[in-house]
Scaffold this active site. Structure first.
Site, PDB file in Angstrom:
ATOM      1  CB  CYS A  38      -0.912   0.013   1.224  1.00  0.00           C
ATOM      2  SG  CYS A  38       0.054   0.014   2.744  1.00  0.00           S
ATOM      3  CB  CYS A 109      -2.009  -3.528   8.016  1.00  0.00           C
ATOM      4  SG  CYS A 109      -3.124  -3.228   6.641  1.00  0.00           S
TER       5      CYS A 109
HETATM    6 FE1  FES Z   1      -1.219   0.249   4.397  1.00  0.00          FE
HETATM    7 FE2  FES Z   1      -2.659  -0.984   6.146  1.00  0.00          FE
HETATM    8  S1  FES Z   1      -3.304  -0.293   4.195  1.00  0.00           S
HETATM    9  S2  FES Z   1      -0.571  -0.581   6.257  1.00  0.00           S
END
Ligand code: FES
Length: 141
Positions: A38, A109
């Protein structure tokens, strides 16, 4: 269902009131990692007692999501008071268990905090001369 309904009470509690958020001045080890999934960023700071060698304090800072913040807060709690060798064994699953679960699309995450801890420990061991070379790429300090 709102997005927040997907999270356990433990995740939401840690997200809204993380106890271990912040920076440690003059840390013994720092680890910064980015999440390739992400693009979020996590920084872990360590203060280590030398005899016995234990994690005295650990804090995190992140540009991350609800799960990243909650995972890092849980990670800090799991690591605090542990020896360096014990802290190295903290798994993503232990973090997820501490949070009483994470939505499956948010598992990545929890990796951020665990990776940040590994890198901070490596930084510490490099500084004290225990290792001569860092195995994790040091691209982001
Ligand atoms: Fe990036 Fe959770 S979406 S760490």
């Amino acid at each position: 269902m709102t997005e927040f309904n997907a999270y356990t009470k433990e995740v939401l509690k840690r997200f809204t009131n993380p106890k271990n958020f912040g920076e440690i001045k003059n840390p013994d080890g720092v680890g910064q990692v980015g999440n390739p999934v992400c693009g979020d960023v996590m920084k872990i700071y360590l203060k280590v007692d030398k005899k016995p060698e234990k994690i005295k304090n650990i804090k995190f800072q992140t540009f991350g999501c609800v799960s990243a913040i909650a995972s890092s807060d849980a990670l800090c709690e799991l690591a605090k008071g542990k020896t360096i060798e014990e802290a190295k064994k903290i798994t993503n699953q232990a973090i997820i268990d501490k949070l009483e679960g994470l939505p499956s699309i948010k598992i990545h995450c929890s990796v951020l905090g665990a990776s940040g801890l590994k890198k901070a420990i490596e930084d510490y061991e490099f500084k004290i001369g225990k290792i001569s070379k860092k195995s994790i790429k040091d691209d982001d300090k």
